[in-house]
Every structure is written in C-alpha cells, then in structure tokens.
Write a protein that holds these residues in place. Structure first.
Motif, PDB file in Angstrom:
ATOM      1  N   LEU A 290       0.856  -1.180   0.000  1.00  0.00           N
ATOM      2  CA  LEU A 290       0.000   0.000   0.000  1.00  0.00           C
ATOM      3  C   LEU A 290       0.894   1.233   0.000  1.00  0.00           C
ATOM      4  CD1 LEU A 290      -2.647  -0.960   2.731  1.00  0.00           C
ATOM      5  CD2 LEU A 290      -2.798  -1.294   0.262  1.00  0.00           C
TER       6      LEU A 290
ATOM      7  N   THR B  34       1.841   5.180   0.806  1.00  0.00           N
ATOM      8  CA  THR B  34       1.579   6.232   1.775  1.00  0.00           C
ATOM      9  C   THR B  34       2.498   7.395   1.472  1.00  0.00           C
ATOM     10  OG1 THR B  34       1.542   6.774   4.117  1.00  0.00           O
ATOM     11  CG2 THR B  34       3.216   5.216   3.423  1.00  0.00           C
TER      12      THR B  34
ATOM     13  N   HIS C 172      -6.370   1.666   1.142  1.00  0.00           N
ATOM     14  CA  HIS C 172      -5.889   2.150   2.440  1.00  0.00           C
ATOM     15  C   HIS C 172      -6.147   1.090   3.502  1.00  0.00           C
ATOM     16  CE1 HIS C 172      -4.632   6.392   1.992  1.00  0.00           C
ATOM     17  NE2 HIS C 172      -5.455   6.388   0.953  1.00  0.00           N
ATOM     18  N   VAL C 173      -5.303   1.085   4.529  1.00  0.00           N
ATOM     19  CA  VAL C 173      -5.387   0.078   5.586  1.00  0.00           C
ATOM     20  C   VAL C 173      -6.726   0.143   6.322  1.00  0.00           C
ATOM     21  CG1 VAL C 173      -4.268   1.504   7.371  1.00  0.00           C
ATOM     22  CG2 VAL C 173      -4.045  -0.986   7.456  1.00  0.00           C
TER      23      VAL C 173
ATOM     24  N   THR D  56      -0.456   3.039   7.890  1.00  0.00           N
ATOM     25  CA  THR D  56      -0.239   1.981   6.900  1.00  0.00           C
ATOM     26  C   THR D  56       0.884   1.055   7.351  1.00  0.00           C
ATOM     27  OG1 THR D  56      -0.865   3.580   5.187  1.00  0.00           O
ATOM     28  CG2 THR D  56       0.179   1.542   4.453  1.00  0.00           C
TER      29      THR D  56
END
Length: 491
Positions: free
Chosen positions: A147, A149, A193-194, A299
């Motif tokens: 992911l 960030t 996104h987390v 994240t």
C-alpha cells in the motif's frame, strides 16, 4: 492455507458480501478466488511474491481478486479507482508489477499497459477457468500487500506487509473490538488504504461477518441503509461523520427519531484516520446514542492504539496500546519521556510492516537501532490515555482521513508555467481536519480555476489545494528553508 481464506471454509453458506442487489456466500468467494489464482498461475506452480496490480471496483470481484493474488503466491497491489493516470503509473512502475488485473470500466485509463508485451493485462470479468489446479502453500513470512503512503519526501513509498503482519493486524482488532459472525458492516472507505482493507473488510471476513458495499458515498443513502436494520457496526473518517450530521439536520423530527432508534441498535461505531473534533463526537452521541470509538494507526503498523470497546472512551484521545503492541514516547534524543510530557510515538509489534518497497535507506531510517518504528506522530500520555499533538513534520497534512505530502503537491505546482515558487500547508478546518492550501509566487496573478483543472489531471482531487493566495516571496529562515508556520499565518 492462509488463515483469512481458511476461515471462509467454516461458514460456506453464509452471506459474505452484499453488493447492490446481489449477495455472495463465503463458498462463492472461495471458489472465485481460486479461479483467479489458477488464471494467474497459468503454467507456474507459484507466483513467488511477484507484485500484481489490480484496479477493481469495491465489491465481490475486488475481494476475489485480492484473495486470488494471495492464493497464487503473489503480492497484492490495489490501485485507487479515482486516481489519474500519472498516479497509477507511479505505483505500477515503482512496484514493477508485470501482471495487471482490471475491472472493465478501468480498461480505458490503463490501456497503455494492454499493448505492452512485457505485461500480462486482463479484465477480471473475462477470467473463467474450469480446470483444477494445485495452489501453492503460502508461508506467512512472505510479502502479501503493498500500500502506498505519502511520507515526508516528495514521492509516496510502498509499504510492504507480510501475511504474518496482516494476520496480526486483523486478529488484534477482532479480539479488541469483539468481532463475530453476527456482525454486519457497511464498507464506504477506500480499498487502497489500511482502514478500508484491514479494519473493515478483512476483520469482517475473518470473523464470518457480512460486508455491504456502497461505492458512491451519499449521506442520504447511508441513512437509508441504517434504517434497514441489518447493520450493527459502522466505521468512517471524521469528514464522513461531518457530512452525516449535516444531512441529519435537514431531516424532520420524525425522521430524526426513526434514525436515532435504528442507530441505537448498533453495537459499535468507530472513527479514525484523522483527529475527531470533540464537537463532532458530542453531536454524534446526541443523534445516534453512540460515543464514537477513536483509534490510532498507520499503513506501516496497522492499528496500534484504541479507546476501549468496554470502558471509558475519552474524547480527543486515541486511547491505550492494543494487545501485543509495545509503545513508547521519546524526545528528540530518543530518550523516553514521562507521562504528561510530549514525545514521538514509537512502536514494536508483530503488525509492523516489513519494509518500504525498494527503499532500504528509507526503511533503515524509519527504525531505531533497537528495532522501534518511528511514527513521526507526537503524543502525550494523560491519565492512562494517549492524546495526539501533531506531526513532527509540518509537511504532512491530514485531510479527510488522508495523510498528504505537501512536498509532493509543491513539486507538481512548480511545473505550472506561471508559477515561480510555492508553499503548501494545511490549515485547521472542522470538516476536513486540515484544508490543503497553497501560497503562490508568480510575476502576476492568474486564474486559479484553470490551475485546479490542470492539477486534477495530474494528482487525485483530495490532494488539490482548496485555496490559493499570491505572495511576493515565501518566508524563509537564515538557512533558506521555508518557514511554514509563518506561511500558515498568511491564511
């Protein structure tokens, strides 16, 4: 087999996913993900941690694609469905993903990769495979997901988590927030996104719960779903609660009472990804009967701190460390501070990510010599609860649940022909947490509406400044560095 997928086999006939007027069981999810995994493998026995980028609308096919990548031994790289092409290209090229799966509606934006002979490009809807195939055994130490960030540098970093990291993130929250197969949650958060992937989607499916997708946010539609009486868990960012409150205030007293009754039957409502104004917390309590549970994560670490599920939830505080999370706060010299004194949050946990993809120096810088992850967030411990004070870098703006790099926006702005220099900061805003604004240095003022159109072709809309001012020059210190606190005062 991966625990998340294995759990699906225990409740095969239960509804896992609701999408518009369609519903899908855990068995259907299990079967479809195997079909996608078989397609990805082709004649291979294992993808061996090859990154697979996928751009699929939230819903059944998104989850089946993500699981399919994992079951084939690949690393899942979810692409944001609202990003412009340059942002998507950055992720694809930075991960080196040679396999790209898309929903049919995204085929056009990524068409450049369709004709690239070095890439395997496929639309998910066209993946059908009836042949049986043996899927690889996946070690939990393997890479599972990347992911992106925005950090303090101008370019986003890919955060690589392993299957072990993800299982730790999920199981920690399932226990702390008492998830069960009786739960039913609405998914309205982004699935790159987390918060959306782990906190909502994976925790629900791990527990045998049901996830209903609402892809186009509408406060009115969210309330309509509340009134159906199926939901009992809800998670959102402060900006969404702000919009729901605004919608609530348009309703008649009778409609408000009906909604209050429906919401009072929920067992849990959570806010995260940005600080929740106390005024919003109190207003939501008034209209829903729920004191929102605030938590803290990133994240890189999943969720690390949370207000308690059972016990006092303290407004303006992120709570206490979750099980298996070690937390300390330190000063600029790395010395642990006492309760009541501000310090940087540092974390040790099985949930902490493995590395920044392809960036060993950045990875090394983000950890202390003794293995603590440096979050960059400043907090203070007050009577057993942590309260966030802000970032250690003013170049990170938290707006609408996103962490946004001011430096990244500045780099794009400087490419605009009429801009000589610029400075981007976040200013306090009740709805968004912080509003992205920009000070521009130019020979003469020009139409910023045209600038906004130009910007949105190059980066996601949420990163585009909401306000511009023109100034003769940027305020700087003796070293020539822009003093952003002075810049903020100009707004």
């Amino acid at each position: 087999m991966l625990q998340l997928v294995e759990n699906a086999k225990s409740t095969p006939n239960k509804i896992a996913i609701v999408e518009k007027d369609n519903s899908f069981t855990f068995q259907e999810l299990f079967d479809r993900s195997k079909e996608i995994a078989t397609f990805l493998l082709k004649d291979k026995s294992d993808l061996s941690e090859a990154p697979v980028a996928f751009m699929v609308s939230p819903g059944f096919e998104y989850v089946a694609t993500q699981w399919g990548i994992w079951r084939a031994g690949g690393i899942a790289v979810p692409l944001c469905i609202i990003y412009p092409l340059p942002s998507l290209q950055y992720v694809i090229e930075d991960t080196g993903a040679n396999i790209i799966l898309v929903g049919e509606e995204y085929e056009e934006i990524l068409k450049t990769y369709k004709s690239d002979p070095s890439k395997t490009f496929a639309t998910v809807a066209q993946i059908t495979n009836s042949k049986e195939a043996d899927l690889p055994e996946i070690e939990k130490s393997r890479g599972a997901m990347i992911l992106y960030t925005s950090g303090t540098t101008s370019l986003p970093k890919g955060v690589l988590t392993t299957h072990s990291n993800i299982e730790s993130q999920i199981s920690t929250l399932v226990k702390a927030w008492e998830w069960s197969s009786d739960d039913y949650i609405l998914e309205i958060l982004p699935l790159h996104h987390v918060h959306g992937i782990i906190n909502v989607l994976c925790c629900a499916l791990w527990s045998g719960a049901t996830v209903e997708f609402l892809n186009q946010f509408s406060a009115k539609e969210v309330f309509n779903i509340f009134l159906q009486g199926k939901l009992n868990v809800f998670m959102a960012v402060p900006t969404i609660y702000f919009k729901l409150i605004a919608e609530w205030e348009k309703l008649t007293e009778e409609e408000q009472n009906e909604l209050h009754q429906a919401m009072s039957n929920f067992r849990l409502m959570i806010s995260g990804s940005a600080a929740l104004p106390v005024s919003v917390m109190e207003k939501w309590k008034e209209i829903s009967g729920h004191y929102l549970l605030e938590r803290y994560g990133m994240t890189e670490i999943g969720m690390a701190v949370s207000n308690p599920y059972n016990g006092e939830r303290r407004a303006g505080h992120i709570g206490q460390p979750l099980p298996r999370v070690e937390l300390r706060t330190v000063d600029e010299e790395g010395i642990e501070v006492k309760a009541g004194e501000p310090g940087e949050i540092q974390i040790k946990s099985p949930s902490v990510f493995k590395e920044y993809w392809g960036k060993p120096e950045a990875t090394a810088k983000s950890f202390t010599a003794d293995g603590w992850f440096k979050t960059g967030d400043i907090a203070v411990l007050e009577d057993g609860y942590y309260r966030i004070l802000g970032r250690d870098s003013i170049d990170i703006i938290k707006s609408g649940g996103y962490k946004i790099s001011a430096l990244e926006i500045e780099e794009v702005l400087r490419k605009y022909p009429q801009i000589k220099d610029c400075g981007v900061v976040g200013i306090t805003n009740e709805e968004w947490g912080e509003l992205v604004v920009a000070a521009l240095v130019a020979d003469e003022e020009f139409d910023t509406d045209q600038l906004n159109i130009w910007m949105r072709e190059r980066m996601p809309a949420y990163k585009t400044p909401r306000k511009y001012i023109f100034i003769p020059d940027l305020p700087r210190n003796a070293m020539g560095k822009v003093t952003k606190n002075e810049l903020k005062k100009l707004f």
